[in-house]
Design an enzyme around this catalytic site. Structure first.
Site, mmCIF file in Angstrom:
data_model
loop_
_atom_site.group_PDB
_atom_site.id
_atom_site.type_symbol
_atom_site.label_atom_id
_atom_site.label_comp_id
_atom_site.label_asym_id
_atom_site.label_seq_id
_atom_site.Cartn_x
_atom_site.Cartn_y
_atom_site.Cartn_z
ATOM 1 N N SER A 1 -5.381 24.614 -46.087
ATOM 2 C CA SER A 1 -5.122 23.457 -45.219
ATOM 3 C C SER A 1 -4.100 22.599 -45.934
ATOM 4 O O SER A 1 -4.032 22.609 -47.170
ATOM 5 C CB SER A 1 -6.413 22.649 -45.019
ATOM 6 O OG SER A 1 -6.112 21.344 -44.550
ATOM 7 N N TYR B 1 -14.265 19.146 -48.501
ATOM 8 C CA TYR B 1 -13.345 19.995 -47.737
ATOM 9 C C TYR B 1 -12.056 20.229 -48.529
ATOM 10 O O TYR B 1 -11.589 21.370 -48.664
ATOM 11 C CB TYR B 1 -13.057 19.331 -46.389
ATOM 12 C CG TYR B 1 -12.232 20.173 -45.453
ATOM 13 C CD1 TYR B 1 -12.755 21.331 -44.881
ATOM 14 C CD2 TYR B 1 -10.918 19.819 -45.135
ATOM 15 C CE1 TYR B 1 -11.993 22.109 -44.009
ATOM 16 C CE2 TYR B 1 -10.158 20.576 -44.270
ATOM 17 C CZ TYR B 1 -10.697 21.729 -43.711
ATOM 18 O OH TYR B 1 -9.941 22.496 -42.860
ATOM 19 N N LYS C 1 -10.336 23.779 -49.933
ATOM 20 C CA LYS C 1 -9.050 24.269 -49.437
ATOM 21 C C LYS C 1 -8.016 24.359 -50.570
ATOM 22 O O LYS C 1 -7.137 25.231 -50.565
ATOM 23 C CB LYS C 1 -8.552 23.388 -48.287
ATOM 24 C CG LYS C 1 -9.442 23.479 -47.036
ATOM 25 C CD LYS C 1 -9.568 24.912 -46.530
ATOM 26 C CE LYS C 1 -10.386 25.022 -45.263
ATOM 27 N NZ LYS C 1 -10.490 26.391 -44.755
HETATM 28 P P1 NAP Z 1 -13.481 26.286 -35.192
HETATM 29 O O1 NAP Z 1 -12.913 26.107 -33.827
HETATM 30 O O2 NAP Z 1 -14.766 25.609 -35.550
HETATM 31 O O3 NAP Z 1 -13.601 27.858 -35.527
HETATM 32 C C1 NAP Z 1 -14.199 28.326 -36.708
HETATM 33 C C2 NAP Z 1 -15.151 29.428 -36.373
HETATM 34 O O4 NAP Z 1 -15.729 29.929 -37.602
HETATM 35 C C3 NAP Z 1 -16.319 28.959 -35.497
HETATM 36 O O5 NAP Z 1 -16.548 29.845 -34.421
HETATM 37 C C4 NAP Z 1 -17.474 28.958 -36.481
HETATM 38 O O6 NAP Z 1 -18.740 29.139 -35.866
HETATM 39 C C5 NAP Z 1 -17.112 30.120 -37.377
HETATM 40 N N1 NAP Z 1 -17.905 30.102 -38.605
HETATM 41 C C6 NAP Z 1 -18.404 29.031 -39.263
HETATM 42 N N2 NAP Z 1 -19.151 29.423 -40.286
HETATM 43 C C7 NAP Z 1 -19.106 30.777 -40.304
HETATM 44 C C8 NAP Z 1 -19.711 31.759 -41.130
HETATM 45 N N3 NAP Z 1 -20.516 31.402 -42.150
HETATM 46 N N4 NAP Z 1 -19.475 33.057 -40.877
HETATM 47 C C9 NAP Z 1 -18.678 33.428 -39.828
HETATM 48 N N5 NAP Z 1 -18.112 32.534 -39.003
HETATM 49 C C10 NAP Z 1 -18.324 31.222 -39.235
HETATM 50 O O7 NAP Z 1 -12.423 25.794 -36.295
HETATM 51 P P2 NAP Z 1 -10.813 25.882 -36.377
HETATM 52 O O8 NAP Z 1 -10.293 24.503 -36.260
HETATM 53 O O9 NAP Z 1 -10.263 26.961 -35.557
HETATM 54 O O10 NAP Z 1 -10.691 26.237 -37.929
HETATM 55 C C11 NAP Z 1 -10.502 27.545 -38.404
HETATM 56 C C12 NAP Z 1 -10.090 27.443 -39.854
HETATM 57 O O11 NAP Z 1 -8.906 26.651 -39.960
HETATM 58 C C13 NAP Z 1 -11.135 26.775 -40.768
HETATM 59 O O12 NAP Z 1 -11.167 27.435 -42.008
HETATM 60 C C14 NAP Z 1 -10.572 25.375 -40.955
HETATM 61 O O13 NAP Z 1 -10.983 24.794 -42.179
HETATM 62 C C15 NAP Z 1 -9.090 25.653 -40.959
HETATM 63 N N6 NAP Z 1 -8.246 24.509 -40.630
HETATM 64 C C16 NAP Z 1 -8.406 23.858 -39.452
HETATM 65 C C17 NAP Z 1 -7.598 22.760 -39.175
HETATM 66 C C18 NAP Z 1 -7.742 21.997 -37.907
HETATM 67 O O14 NAP Z 1 -7.203 20.884 -37.847
HETATM 68 N N7 NAP Z 1 -8.405 22.511 -36.898
HETATM 69 C C19 NAP Z 1 -6.637 22.338 -40.113
HETATM 70 C C20 NAP Z 1 -6.503 23.056 -41.301
HETATM 71 C C21 NAP Z 1 -7.304 24.145 -41.559
HETATM 72 P P3 NAP Z 1 -19.629 27.808 -35.582
HETATM 73 O O15 NAP Z 1 -18.882 27.020 -34.556
HETATM 74 O O16 NAP Z 1 -20.919 28.375 -35.099
HETATM 75 O O17 NAP Z 1 -19.737 27.073 -36.898
#
Ligand code: NAP
Length: 257
Positions: free
Chosen positions: A141, A154, A158
């Protein structure tokens, strides 16, 4: 068809960035193995890919659980014989300054965001090493590069993922395996919607503040990140090794005032 014939495993692909990336990979010709802890959401991603004529298989696993990850990888190998691309995407948010975080909450963020990158890599790498070919993309991130209020757990994970990426690249370059990291800014996904609700009294004001933080003037979209992951997964990025790819609306390198 930039991923024609490739076999790709994406963790946390039932939602947000992972889902968009899985859909894009399939459109570009990859066979996609969709992982998520949430079975319903993971199956939904796989079914939407299949409905559009793509190839997808859902495999349930909790990325923090070694036995579950090992079984997922073995099932994928049994089904397709190899894994060409691993996108370590699953992650959860963590809000709070150090003194506000319960130890159990800290451990949970570290387990999912860091052990959850280690374990799939741990079990996929031997198969990539055997074939002397592979491509791993780790979800970091832009927070790895900047201080942001009340994101201690967090940001620690990251930052660690970014360091781990560089270390992995050195270890596995000799096996013709590339390892890069993706560093998004704030992307509007269920993950962000949830932490806005839980961490701020006024989520609307919080969104407005985030908009001003980005030079783009708005939050990113999951497809903005998916396009970057596709680039890293394809041969177009073949000279990128151990590198961070920023997709952040100017948060890290820009300052408007
Ligand atoms: P999201 O919509 O919550 O998608 C993440 C998915 O991972 C969810 O379906 C979640 O299930 C699943 N998950 C959580 N714990 C898990 C586990 N132990 N085993 C397998 N799957 C699991 O989030 P997103 O925003 O797309 O984020 C995806 C990645 O991008 C993350 O690593 C996040 O830190 C990173 N990121 C996001 C942003 C942002 O602004 N969105 C920015 C920088 C980095 P549940 O919903 O059941 O927990």
């Amino acid at each position: 068809m930039r991923l024609q014939g490739k076999i790709a495993l994406l963790t946390g692909a039932g939602s947000g960035i992972g889902r968009k990336t899985a859909e894009l990979f399939a459109k570009e010709g990859a066979t996609v193995i969709v992982n998520d802890i949430d079975e319903a959401k993971g199956k939904e991603t796989a079914q939407s890919i299949q409905a559009s004529g793509g190839n997808a298989l859902f495999l349930h696993a909790d990325v923090t659980d070694a036995a579950s990850v090992r079984l997922m990888v073995e099932s994928a190998i049994q089904a397709y014989g190899r894994i060409d691309i691993l996108f370590n995407n699953a992650g959860i948010s963590g809000v709070g300054a150090i003194h506000e975080i319960e130890p159990e909450a800290w451990d949970r963020v570290v387990r999912v965001n860091l052990r959850g990158v280690f374990l799939p890599s741990r079990y996929v790498l031997p198969y990539m090493m055997e074939r002397k070919s592979g491509n791993i993309i780790n979800m970091s991130s832009c927070i790895a590069e900047i201080g942001l209020a009340r994101r201690a757990s967090y940001s620690a994970t990251k930052g660690a993922v970014l360091s781990l990426t560089k270390s992995m690249q050195v270890d596995y370059a000799k096996y013709n395996i590339r390892v890069n990291a993706i560093l998004p800014g704030t992307i509007l996904t269920p993950f962000v919607e949830q932490y806005l609700q839980s961490a701020y009294e006024d989520p609307e004001a919080a969104i407005a503040a985030i908009r001003t933080r980005q030079l783009s003037g708005n939050l990113g979209r999951p497809e903005d990140v998916a396009n970057g992951v596709l680039f890293l997964a394809s041969d177009e990025s073949s000279f990128m090794m151990g590198s961070p790819l920023y997709i952040d609306g100017g948060v890290v390198f820009g300052k408007d005032a």
